[in-house]
Structures are given as structure tokens and as C-alpha cells.
Design an enzyme around this catalytic site. Structure first.
Site, PDB file in Angstrom:
ATOM      1  N   ASP A   1      -1.019  -6.274   0.031  1.00 11.27           N
ATOM      2  CA  ASP A   1      -1.249  -5.597   1.304  1.00 11.27           C
ATOM      3  C   ASP A   1      -2.748  -5.395   1.473  1.00 11.27           C
ATOM      4  O   ASP A   1      -3.402  -4.857   0.568  1.00 11.27           O
ATOM      5  CB  ASP A   1      -0.607  -4.193   1.244  1.00 11.27           C
ATOM      6  CG  ASP A   1       0.549  -4.033   2.201  1.00 11.27           C
ATOM      7  OD1 ASP A   1       0.665  -4.828   3.152  1.00 11.27           O
ATOM      8  OD2 ASP A   1       1.349  -3.102   1.987  1.00 11.27           O
TER       9      ASP A   1
ATOM     10  N   GLU B   1       9.813  -3.563  10.200  1.00  6.01           N
ATOM     11  CA  GLU B   1      10.126  -2.255   9.600  1.00  6.01           C
ATOM     12  C   GLU B   1      10.736  -1.311  10.638  1.00  6.01           C
ATOM     13  O   GLU B   1      10.178  -1.114  11.731  1.00  6.01           O
ATOM     14  CB  GLU B   1       8.855  -1.628   8.987  1.00  6.01           C
ATOM     15  CG  GLU B   1       9.142  -0.276   8.327  1.00  6.01           C
ATOM     16  CD  GLU B   1       8.092   0.181   7.332  1.00  6.01           C
ATOM     17  OE1 GLU B   1       7.175  -0.578   7.000  1.00  6.01           O
ATOM     18  OE2 GLU B   1       8.211   1.338   6.866  1.00  6.01           O
TER      19      GLU B   1
ATOM     20  N   LYS C   1      -0.971  -9.457   3.303  1.00  5.36           N
ATOM     21  CA  LYS C   1      -0.130  -8.922   4.381  1.00  5.36           C
ATOM     22  C   LYS C   1      -0.988  -7.992   5.242  1.00  5.36           C
ATOM     23  O   LYS C   1      -1.772  -7.202   4.710  1.00  5.36           O
ATOM     24  CB  LYS C   1       1.080  -8.159   3.824  1.00  5.36           C
ATOM     25  CG  LYS C   1       1.941  -7.521   4.945  1.00  5.36           C
ATOM     26  CD  LYS C   1       3.316  -7.129   4.461  1.00  5.36           C
ATOM     27  CE  LYS C   1       3.410  -5.774   3.802  1.00  5.36           C
ATOM     28  NZ  LYS C   1       2.981  -4.631   4.661  1.00  5.36           N
TER      29      LYS C   1
ATOM     30  N   ASP D   1       0.842  -1.208   0.000  1.00  5.43           N
ATOM     31  CA  ASP D   1       0.000   0.000   0.000  1.00  5.43           C
ATOM     32  C   ASP D   1       0.875   1.256   0.000  1.00  5.43           C
ATOM     33  O   ASP D   1       0.362   2.381  -0.032  1.00  5.43           O
ATOM     34  CB  ASP D   1      -1.038   0.001   1.133  1.00  5.43           C
ATOM     35  CG  ASP D   1      -0.413  -0.041   2.512  1.00  5.43           C
ATOM     36  OD1 ASP D   1       0.822  -0.096   2.618  1.00  5.43           O
ATOM     37  OD2 ASP D   1      -1.178  -0.011   3.508  1.00  5.43           O
ATOM     38  N   SER D   2       2.188   1.061  -0.025  1.00  2.00           N
ATOM     39  CA  SER D   2       3.111   2.180  -0.262  1.00  2.00           C
ATOM     40  C   SER D   2       2.798   2.842  -1.600  1.00  2.00           C
ATOM     41  O   SER D   2       3.217   3.975  -1.853  1.00  2.00           O
ATOM     42  CB  SER D   2       4.567   1.699  -0.245  1.00  2.00           C
ATOM     43  OG  SER D   2       4.740   0.610  -1.132  1.00  2.00           O
TER      44      SER D   2
HETATM   45  O1  KIV Z   1       3.629  -1.009   1.557  1.00  3.25           O
HETATM   46  C1  KIV Z   1       4.743  -1.509   1.360  1.00  3.25           C
HETATM   47  O2  KIV Z   1       5.334  -1.412   0.281  1.00  3.25           O
HETATM   48  C2  KIV Z   1       5.328  -2.255   2.468  1.00  3.25           C
HETATM   49  C3  KIV Z   1       6.770  -2.616   2.380  1.00  3.25           C
HETATM   50  C4  KIV Z   1       7.622  -1.453   2.255  1.00  3.25           C
HETATM   51  C5  KIV Z   1       7.176  -3.542   3.454  1.00  3.25           C
HETATM   52  O3  KIV Z   1       4.670  -2.531   3.410  1.00  3.25           O
END
Ligand code: KIV
Length: 258
Positions: A81, A177, A110, A42-43
Site C-alpha cells: 500500500d 471496499e 496499491k 496500511d491497515s
Molecule cells: O490496508 C489494508 O489492509 C487494505 C485492505 C483491507 C484492502 O487496504
């Protein structure tokens, strides 16, 4: 247990796990050559949409990006995610995870949190949904500035409790993290499932970074981000050549015309 998940777990203490993010097919195709796990994180909220927080990312966005990534991923484990407010209780988490797997054909989900989400994780695993955990700095619930975790005794104890809660609930691994090196080392030794670090030291069983950061597509200035190439510069020079050839009528020649 899914054979791809078994393969990931079996890497613990043998070979490091490589995890990379992808948000679309073209990048996913390249990432798939190098990763064990491809994460649609979700980044993407901050990387692609300029959101200040990942809380604005919704399930529909995650599903569309994951469908695109799925087309490019042939061998790696594909993880989506679950965005903020899509796994607040067991039934919401199961409904949304089933939808994600059905619509995108991803392999796992995740979720962020440890003790707080242990019942949700157990419920998903009981229903045959593989879960990757995420503890330490958890962007969906962070209050105030992003900072590393594990400096105080209280934080260290909590991190251990979170890691053990995820393991006991059946997660197949967890992202750590921004966790201090010594506590990452301790957790990695203590639990039997792999830890995947992002800003959490070499002691983790694997590493994850945002691919756009590695490639220099973003201007991220974060301590743990290593920019391996400035791809923006390369793209710029190719596009400049194209522009100049269009302006000077060098493109298209006969070769590129019908
Ligand atoms: O959202 C994401 O990309 C993440 C990773 C950076 C672990 O959670």
C-alpha cells in the site's frame, strides 16, 4: 506484463482470487500458502500501532514491514500500500513506488481513489509499475464515520466512473471496499480487470480480509469480518503452560539444557 500479474488477471471469470494481508515474515510464510495476493496494507496502522487513522502511516514503516513480509512470500503476488501523502502527484508517486520496489522487491503498489488518481495510475503503469486500485470506502480520505458506499444514485454513478477510470489507466485490478452488492456485481461485469471485495459481496472476482481479523488477533467487530479461529485463546493457553512449567521448575528439563 509481469507473468504473476497476468495470472491474476486471467483468473477473472474462472477462479476466485484470494488476497490476504501480512505485516511480517512469520505470518507471510503461512499466508503465502493460501493467497494469490499478499497485501502489506496500511491497515497495519490501526492493527499494530493503534492509530485512529491510516493517515499516520508513513512510507518508512511500510517499507520495513514489506521487507519482512518479502522474506516469507515465495509464490504470491506481493503488493504494498502506498501510504497517505506519498502519491499526491505523478512524480511523487513514481519516486516513492520506485523506492518501494527497489528496497522491498515487491511486485506492485496499491493506491486509493478512482478518477482522482487516474493520471497517477497511468503514469506509474507507463513506467512499468503494476498498480492495484482501491475504491468505495477509501480509509485514507474518508471523512467522518466509515460507512458503506453505493446507496445513492450519485454514489453509484461515481463508483462506476472510478472503476472505469482505473481500468482505462492500466490498473491490473481493484479493491472494492464496503460497496453495496448490486453495484459490485455491476462493476465486476462491466470491467475486464478483477475486482477484489472487502465487504463488497460474493459478486467480486476475489476477496480480501485483514489476516489478523480472520485469526482473531484483533477484536474487530465489523459486519464483513468473519473470525475463523480465536488464535488469541490458543496462544494464551500455550503461554500459560510455559509460565506454569517455569514456576514449577518443570521447564527446562535435561532435554532442553546443555
Ligand atoms: O490496508 C489494508 O489492509 C487494505 C485492505 C483491507 C484492502 O487496504
Amino acid at each position: 506484463m509481469n507473468s504473476k500479474i497476468k495470472k491474476i488477471i486471467n483468473k477473472k471469470n474462472k477462479s476466485k482470487i484470494v488476497c490476504l494481508t501480512a505485516y511480517s515474515k512469520n505470518i507471510a510464510e503461512i499466508v503465502d500458502n493460501h493467497a494469490d495476493i499478499v497485501l502489506v496494507g496500511d491497515s497495519l496502522g490501526s492493527v499494530l500501532y493503534n492509530y485512529k487513522t491510516t493517515r499516520k502511516v508513513n512510507l518508512k514503516m511500510m517499507l520495513e514491514h514489506t521487507k519482512s513480509v518479502r522474506m516469507g512470500v515465495k509464490k504470491s503476488l506481493l503488493v504494498i500500500d502506498l501510504p497517505y501523502n506519498t502519491y499526491r502527484n505523478k512524480s511523487e508517486a513514481l519516486k516513492n513506488s520506485k523506492k518501494a520496489i527497489k528496497e522491498t522487491n515487491c511486485d506492485a503498489v496499491k493506491v486509493e481513489g478512482g478518477v482522482r488518481v487516474k493520471d497517477v495510475v497511468r503514469h506509474l503503469v507507463k513506467n512499468k509499475i503494476p498498480v492495484l486500485g482501491h475504491i468505495g470506502l477509501t480509509p485514507q480520505t474518508v471523512k467522518g464515520k466509515f460507512k458503506s458506499v453505493g446507496r445513492t444514485d450519485k454514489e453509484r454513478k461515481m463508483l462506476i466512473r472510478d472503476a472505469q477510470a482505473l481500468e482505462q489507466s492500466g490498473a491490473f485490478g481493484m479493491v472494492l471496499e464496503c460497496v453495496y452488492s448490486d453495484i459490485s456485481k455491476k462493476i465486476t461485469k462491466l470491467i475486464r480487470i478483477p475486482t477484489i471485495g472487502i465487504g463488497a459481496s460474493v459478486h467480486c472476482d476475489g476477496q480480501v480480509l485483514v489476516t489478523d481479523d480472520i485469526l482473531g488477533l484483533t477484536d474487530a467487530k465489523i459486519k464483513f469480518v468473519k473470525k475463523y479461529i480465536n488464535i488469541k485463546k490458543i496462544i494464551n493457553s500455550a503461554l500459560l503452560k510455559f509460565k506454569n512449567e517455569v514456576k514449577s521448575r518443570k521447564y527446562p528439563t535435561k532435554k532442553y539444557s546443555y
